[in-house]
Design an enzyme around this catalytic site. Structure first.
Site, PDB file in Angstrom:
ATOM      1  N   PHE A 125       0.857  -1.188   0.000  1.00 32.50           N
ATOM      2  CA  PHE A 125       0.000   0.000   0.000  1.00 32.50           C
ATOM      3  C   PHE A 125       0.889   1.232   0.000  1.00 32.50           C
ATOM      4  CE2 PHE A 125      -3.111   2.955   2.011  1.00 32.50           C
ATOM      5  CZ  PHE A 125      -4.153   2.769   1.112  1.00 32.50           C
ATOM      6  N   GLY A 126       0.792   2.031  -1.031  1.00 35.51           N
ATOM      7  CA  GLY A 126       1.663   3.196  -1.179  1.00 35.51           C
ATOM      8  C   GLY A 126       0.930   4.482  -0.857  1.00 35.51           C
ATOM      9  N   ILE A 161       7.836   2.033   1.205  1.00 33.87           N
ATOM     10  CA  ILE A 161       6.692   1.131   1.004  1.00 33.87           C
ATOM     11  C   ILE A 161       7.099  -0.335   1.240  1.00 33.87           C
ATOM     12  CG2 ILE A 161       4.798   0.467  -0.539  1.00 33.87           C
ATOM     13  CD1 ILE A 161       4.887   3.481   0.409  1.00 33.87           C
ATOM     14  N   THR A 162       6.459  -0.945   2.237  1.00 32.48           N
ATOM     15  CA  THR A 162       6.766  -2.319   2.649  1.00 32.48           C
ATOM     16  C   THR A 162       6.250  -3.321   1.615  1.00 32.48           C
ATOM     17  OG1 THR A 162       6.533  -1.588   4.935  1.00 32.48           O
ATOM     18  CG2 THR A 162       6.497  -3.969   4.556  1.00 32.48           C
ATOM     19  N   ARG A 275      23.287 -16.243  33.171  1.00 30.91           N
ATOM     20  CA  ARG A 275      24.463 -15.392  33.314  1.00 30.91           C
ATOM     21  C   ARG A 275      24.817 -15.195  34.791  1.00 30.91           C
ATOM     22  NH1 ARG A 275      28.927 -13.742  30.573  1.00 30.91           N
ATOM     23  NH2 ARG A 275      29.605 -11.678  31.265  1.00 30.91           N
ATOM     24  N   GLY A 347      27.092  -6.495  27.594  1.00 27.75           N
ATOM     25  CA  GLY A 347      27.796  -6.344  26.306  1.00 27.75           C
ATOM     26  C   GLY A 347      27.215  -7.259  25.237  1.00 27.75           C
ATOM     27  N   GLU A 370       2.841   3.381  10.386  1.00 27.77           N
ATOM     28  CA  GLU A 370       1.366   3.376  10.460  1.00 27.77           C
ATOM     29  C   GLU A 370       0.831   4.399  11.470  1.00 27.77           C
ATOM     30  OE1 GLU A 370      -0.852  -0.193   9.782  1.00 27.77           O
ATOM     31  OE2 GLU A 370       0.871  -1.181   8.891  1.00 27.77           O
TER      32      GLU A 370
HETATM   33  C1  LIG Z   1      10.339   0.673   7.569  1.00 30.30           C
HETATM   34  C2  LIG Z   1       9.154   1.496   7.170  1.00 30.30           C
HETATM   35  C3  LIG Z   1       8.085   0.897   6.519  1.00 30.30           C
HETATM   36  C4  LIG Z   1       6.985   1.670   6.097  1.00 30.30           C
HETATM   37  N1  LIG Z   1       5.986   1.083   5.358  1.00 30.30           N
HETATM   38  C5  LIG Z   1       5.042   1.885   4.767  1.00 30.30           C
HETATM   39  C6  LIG Z   1       4.080   1.345   3.841  1.00 30.30           C
HETATM   40  O1  LIG Z   1       4.049   0.130   3.582  1.00 30.30           O
HETATM   41  N2  LIG Z   1       3.197   2.202   3.251  1.00 30.30           N
HETATM   42  C7  LIG Z   1       3.197   3.539   3.492  1.00 30.30           C
HETATM   43  O2  LIG Z   1       2.406   4.253   2.902  1.00 30.30           O
HETATM   44  N3  LIG Z   1       4.089   4.082   4.385  1.00 30.30           N
HETATM   45  C8  LIG Z   1       5.003   3.288   5.017  1.00 30.30           C
HETATM   46  N4  LIG Z   1       5.913   3.840   5.899  1.00 30.30           N
HETATM   47  C9  LIG Z   1       5.864   5.271   6.164  1.00 30.30           C
HETATM   48  C10 LIG Z   1       5.437   5.632   7.579  1.00 30.30           C
HETATM   49  O3  LIG Z   1       4.075   5.343   7.757  1.00 30.30           O
HETATM   50  C11 LIG Z   1       5.772   7.122   7.781  1.00 30.30           C
HETATM   51  O4  LIG Z   1       7.191   7.210   7.870  1.00 30.30           O
HETATM   52  C12 LIG Z   1       5.123   7.711   9.007  1.00 30.30           C
HETATM   53  O5  LIG Z   1       3.722   7.786   8.834  1.00 30.30           O
HETATM   54  C13 LIG Z   1       5.648   9.117   9.326  1.00 30.30           C
HETATM   55  O6  LIG Z   1       5.659   9.923   8.197  1.00 30.30           O
HETATM   56  P1  LIG Z   1       6.994  10.741   7.829  1.00 30.30           P
HETATM   57  O7  LIG Z   1       8.121   9.778   7.841  1.00 30.30           O
HETATM   58  O8  LIG Z   1       6.742  11.478   6.567  1.00 30.30           O
HETATM   59  O9  LIG Z   1       7.195  11.739   9.010  1.00 30.30           O
HETATM   60  P2  LIG Z   1       6.548  13.251   9.132  1.00 30.30           P
HETATM   61  O10 LIG Z   1       5.102  13.190   8.840  1.00 30.30           O
HETATM   62  O11 LIG Z   1       7.408  14.149   8.303  1.00 30.30           O
HETATM   63  O12 LIG Z   1       6.782  13.537  10.647  1.00 30.30           O
HETATM   64  C14 LIG Z   1       8.035  13.912  11.197  1.00 30.30           C
HETATM   65  C15 LIG Z   1       7.848  14.118  12.708  1.00 30.30           C
HETATM   66  O13 LIG Z   1       6.945  15.205  12.925  1.00 30.30           O
HETATM   67  C16 LIG Z   1       5.873  14.769  13.727  1.00 30.30           C
HETATM   68  N5  LIG Z   1       4.657  15.496  13.356  1.00 30.30           N
HETATM   69  C17 LIG Z   1       4.131  15.638  12.120  1.00 30.30           C
HETATM   70  N6  LIG Z   1       3.000  16.355  12.177  1.00 30.30           N
HETATM   71  C18 LIG Z   1       2.796  16.653  13.485  1.00 30.30           C
HETATM   72  C19 LIG Z   1       1.781  17.369  14.196  1.00 30.30           C
HETATM   73  N7  LIG Z   1       0.736  17.916  13.569  1.00 30.30           N
HETATM   74  N8  LIG Z   1       1.907  17.484  15.547  1.00 30.30           N
HETATM   75  C20 LIG Z   1       2.942  16.925  16.181  1.00 30.30           C
HETATM   76  N9  LIG Z   1       3.936  16.230  15.576  1.00 30.30           N
HETATM   77  C21 LIG Z   1       3.858  16.102  14.239  1.00 30.30           C
HETATM   78  C22 LIG Z   1       5.758  13.289  13.489  1.00 30.30           C
HETATM   79  O14 LIG Z   1       5.065  12.628  14.546  1.00 30.30           O
HETATM   80  C23 LIG Z   1       7.218  12.895  13.408  1.00 30.30           C
HETATM   81  O15 LIG Z   1       7.756  12.760  14.691  1.00 30.30           O
HETATM   82  C24 LIG Z   1       6.971   3.061   6.376  1.00 30.30           C
HETATM   83  C25 LIG Z   1       8.042   3.648   7.071  1.00 30.30           C
HETATM   84  C26 LIG Z   1       9.124   2.900   7.441  1.00 30.30           C
HETATM   85  C27 LIG Z   1      10.281   3.593   8.129  1.00 30.30           C
END
Ligand SMILES: Cc1cc2nc3c(=O)[nH]c(=O)nc-3n(C[C@H](O)[C@H](O)[C@H](O)COP(=O)(O)OP(=O)(O)OC[C@H]3O[C@@H](n4cnc5c(N)ncnc54)[C@H](O)[C@@H]3O)c2cc1C
Length: 388
Positions: A125-126, A161-162, A275, A347, A370
């Protein structure tokens, strides 16, 4: 009515079957895959043979006719041993197949669900884009309907995207802006893009801190053409669809986080008995005992929270707040338990050959993926009637 989250005999048998699989099949092999940053095809194939990818889907599509409670039970037992295989299942079910099950046409279900349920193919899901994940409504990917050919023409980039680039990935459902309302608001729609469609490029896997045996990629779409019939549900429903998918997915992630937290307890109890320091097992020290008792308490309450949210979902009751509470709590305590389990291992806890090192690396993403912990707090506050 009192809450009863004890498992039925059928669910307990499923739990034991998956626990045995995790110990006998996953545990001996996963460390090597993890170190090589390699997707564990043979383990995933076996999970498919066990029917795990079809767990919450109807039997007519090859599913097991279960529900989110059954999925959570399985994810918890897998993550108790390893999170990469657990997230592969979670993303395959909650993000890959569930949108098609919930919102797809009969034709889309018949085309995709049987192979998704058997694990022959994985779905993804993208939603997230390089410019924003939490603010997923701000999507920049576009899809234009070419009326001459009756095709969507998709342009844009998705990131993190996973399951999107494995050899068995069959499709990615992407969200895209397909138009504007009269008031100028974007109409977000979900569109199924089969793997291998021309113009759809899958980047090399990211180098990640954790979840190293799971597949995570950046995807780009350059004039990607798919039939108009690949629209999931109706145009403009994409935003509502992904909110529903993420609400449910949070329960699954909460179960996974609980599993990691419980795995930290398992490993710590074992190590504390083995341990020795100062002439006796380290577990004879109350400081260690109390730390492990607190870890057990945290895993226990996290389990109650995700099972409560799951039982509400299964009963058809509102569950948004409970899912956010469960996800926030379980991911917080998973990080706590991973830190404490690593500390108890001294360690050796910093050495990758010990499962707790892997758990430590795998725990942090649980507070991000998520919906970050901040997003969960926003959802909970909104449910409490507080509007920012
Ligand atoms: C390993 C991995 C697998 C993933 N798999 C998927 C997938 O399959 N599909 C998919 O669509 N996505 C996927 N993601 C994306 C993931 O859901 C997002 O990284 C996540 O939702 C956060 O979005 P961002 O990284 O853009 O952070 P941002 O939205 O840029 O947020 C950055 C920081 O600001 C904070 N922040 C943002 N807005 C606010 C607010 N209004 N108030 C307070 N704090 C705020 C956030 O909490 C965070 O700490 C994956 C991510 C990773 C790392």
């Amino acid at each position: 009515m009192p809450l009863d989250h004890r498992l039925s005999p059928e669910l307990d048998e499923l739990r034991r079957t998956v626990a045995d699989f995790a110990h006998d099949v996953v545990a001996p092999k996963i460390g090597d895959f993890y170190e090589r940053h390699e997707f564990p095809y043979e383990i995933v194939r076996e999970m498919g043979r066990m029917g795990l990818f079809g767990l919450p889907f109807p039997e007519e599509y090859g599913g097991m006719g279960g529900d989110y409670m059954a999925l959570g039970i399985v994810l918890e037992e897998l993550a108790r041993v390893d999170s990469s295989v657990a997230i592969t299942l979670e993303a395959g079910v909650s993000l890959g197949a569930m949108p098609i099950h919930l919102f797809g046409t009969d034709e889309q279900k018949a085309e995709w669900l049987p192979r998704l349920c058997s694990g022959e193919i994985l779905g993804a899901f993208g939603l997230t884009e390089p410019d924003g994940g939490s603010d997923a409504g701000a999507t920049r990917t576009t899809a234009r309907l070419d009326e001459a050919t009756n095709e969507w023409v998709i342009n844009g980039t998705k990131c993190f995207i996973t399951n999107s680039g494995t050899d068995i990935t069959g499709l990615v459902t992407v969200t895209a802006v397909t138009g504007r309302t009269e008031a100028g608001k974007p109409l977000i729609s979900s569109i199924i893009v089969p793997s291998g469609t021309p113009g759809f490029t899958v980047a090399a896997p990211y180098s990640k801190v954790g979840w190293n045996a799971s597949d995570t990629r950046e995807l780009s779409f350059a004039d990607v053409r798919v039939p108009a019939a690949n629209l999931l549900g109706s145009e403009g429903r994409g935003y509502a669809q992904f909110l529903r998918i993420l609400d449910e997915g949070r329960i699954a992630i909460a179960a996974l986080a609980t599993g990691l937290a419980q795995g930290c307890v398992d490993e710590s109890v074992k190590y504390a008995k083995e341990r020795h320091a100062f002439g006796r097992p380290i577990g004879a020290n109350q400081a260690i005992q109390f730390k492990i008792a607190d870890m057990e308490m945290k895993a226990y309450t996290a389990r109650l929270a995700w099972r409560d949210a799951a039982s509400r979902l299964v009963a058809g009751e509102p569950f948004k707040k409970e899912a956010a509470l469960a996800k926030l709590h379980s991911s917080t305590i998973a990080v706590d338990n991973a830190r404490d389990a690593t500390q108890i291992h001294g360690g050796y806890g910093f050495m990758n050959e010990y499962p707790v090192a892997r758990m430590w690396r795998d725990s942090k993403i649980l507070e991000i993926g998520e919906g970050t912990s901040e997003v969960q707090r926003m959802l909970i506050a909104r449910e409490l009637g507080l509007v920012g």
